[in-house]
Design a protein around this motif. Structure first.
Motif, short mmCIF file in Angstrom:
data_model
loop_
_atom_site.label_atom_id
_atom_site.label_comp_id
_atom_site.label_asym_id
_atom_site.label_seq_id
_atom_site.Cartn_x
_atom_site.Cartn_y
_atom_site.Cartn_z
N ALA A 60 19.91 -7.80 10.28
CA ALA A 60 19.31 -8.04 8.87
C ALA A 60 17.76 -7.33 8.89
CB ALA A 60 19.06 -9.46 8.73
N TYR A 61 17.23 -7.25 9.94
CA TYR A 61 15.89 -6.60 9.82
C TYR A 61 16.02 -5.16 9.86
CZ TYR A 61 11.45 -4.90 11.85
OH TYR A 61 10.15 -4.34 12.16
N LYS A 62 16.99 -4.51 10.53
CA LYS A 62 17.18 -3.02 10.23
C LYS A 62 17.44 -2.82 8.86
CE LYS A 62 20.15 0.54 11.90
NZ LYS A 62 21.35 0.97 12.79
N ARG A 63 18.41 -3.61 8.08
CA ARG A 63 18.44 -3.41 6.67
C ARG A 63 17.18 -3.63 6.14
NH1 ARG A 63 21.16 -0.74 2.86
NH2 ARG A 63 22.19 -1.98 1.49
N GLU A 64 16.43 -4.36 6.29
CA GLU A 64 14.98 -4.51 5.56
C GLU A 64 14.29 -3.31 5.66
OE1 GLU A 64 10.93 -7.05 5.91
OE2 GLU A 64 12.59 -7.73 7.10
N ARG A 65 14.45 -2.82 6.78
CA ARG A 65 13.37 -1.64 7.39
C ARG A 65 13.92 -0.35 6.43
NH1 ARG A 65 9.17 -3.08 7.56
NH2 ARG A 65 8.51 -0.95 7.87
N GLU A 66 15.19 -0.47 6.22
CA GLU A 66 16.12 0.67 5.54
C GLU A 66 15.81 0.72 4.15
OE1 GLU A 66 20.58 2.31 4.71
OE2 GLU A 66 20.26 0.26 5.38
N VAL A 67 15.87 -0.31 3.38
CA VAL A 67 15.47 -0.46 1.99
C VAL A 67 14.03 -0.28 1.85
CG1 VAL A 67 15.58 -2.03 0.07
CG2 VAL A 67 17.65 -1.93 1.52
N LYS A 68 13.26 -0.85 2.76
CA LYS A 68 11.77 -0.62 2.50
C LYS A 68 11.52 0.98 2.49
CE LYS A 68 9.56 -5.05 3.75
NZ LYS A 68 8.80 -5.89 4.71
N GLU A 69 12.00 1.60 3.38
CA GLU A 69 11.84 3.06 3.54
C GLU A 69 12.31 3.64 2.36
OE1 GLU A 69 13.45 4.31 7.10
OE2 GLU A 69 12.15 3.31 8.27
N TRP A 70 12.97 3.16 1.58
CA TRP A 70 13.21 3.97 0.27
C TRP A 70 12.14 4.18 -0.70
CZ3 TRP A 70 18.12 0.59 -1.65
CH2 TRP A 70 19.00 0.77 -0.75
N LYS A 71 11.16 3.04 -0.77
CA LYS A 71 10.17 3.20 -1.55
C LYS A 71 10.41 3.77 -3.09
CE LYS A 71 7.32 4.46 2.13
NZ LYS A 71 6.57 3.74 2.84
N SER A 72 11.56 2.90 -3.51
CA SER A 72 12.01 3.51 -4.80
C SER A 72 12.51 2.30 -5.74
CB SER A 72 13.20 4.58 -4.69
OG SER A 72 13.95 4.69 -5.99
N ARG A 73 11.72 1.88 -6.57
CA ARG A 73 12.20 0.84 -7.41
C ARG A 73 13.78 0.99 -8.05
NH1 ARG A 73 8.48 -2.96 -10.97
NH2 ARG A 73 9.92 -3.90 -12.21
N ARG A 74 13.77 2.18 -8.60
CA ARG A 74 15.12 2.64 -9.44
C ARG A 74 16.29 2.38 -8.21
NH1 ARG A 74 14.47 7.65 -12.85
NH2 ARG A 74 13.28 6.48 -13.90
N ARG A 75 16.16 2.98 -6.93
CA ARG A 75 17.22 2.70 -6.13
C ARG A 75 17.37 1.14 -5.65
NH1 ARG A 75 17.63 6.36 -0.51
NH2 ARG A 75 19.64 5.60 0.44
N ILE A 76 16.24 0.30 -5.75
CA ILE A 76 16.48 -0.83 -5.17
C ILE A 76 17.35 -1.61 -6.37
CG2 ILE A 76 15.38 -3.07 -5.04
CD1 ILE A 76 12.95 -1.40 -3.64
N GLU A 77 17.09 -1.08 -7.82
CA GLU A 77 17.66 -1.81 -8.96
C GLU A 77 19.03 -1.35 -8.82
OE1 GLU A 77 14.91 -0.77 -12.06
OE2 GLU A 77 13.70 -2.63 -11.70
#
Length: 90
Positions: A60-77
């Motif tokens: 779960a922590y690894k996934r959090e770090r992965e998504v935070k590294e995207w630094k892209s609102r568009r990708r998160i959406e």
């Protein structure tokens, strides 16, 4: 133990918050919405817009770090939308 990677949305801030927990998810959300210091504190309108379940905290922590590294609102959406989630920020 079930752990979660989650994304919260605040209409008031027009921002996402990305985190993970092995606690009860509704209780974790309640704490985010409480009046405390920190990024989520003092806002009070955070809602869960996306979750993933994991059997291990490290994943779960690894996934959090992965998504935070995207630094892209568009990708998160796109991630949120891929799960069929709808929220006010879109």
């Amino acid at each position: 133990m079930l752990c979660y990677f989650y994304i919260l949305w605040s209409e008031r801030r027009s921002k996402y918050y990305i985190g993970h927990t092995c606690d009860d998810l509704p209780e974790r959300l309640r704490r985010h919405n409480s009046d405390h210091k920190g990024f989520t504190g003092g806002v009070g309108d955070w809602t869960i817009v996306y979750t993933e379940e994991y059997l291990e905290k490290a994943r779960a922590y690894k996934r959090e770090r992965e998504v935070k590294e995207w630094k892209s609102r568009r990708r998160i959406e796109r991630l949120i939308g891929s799960a069929g989630s709808e929220h006010p920020g879109r």
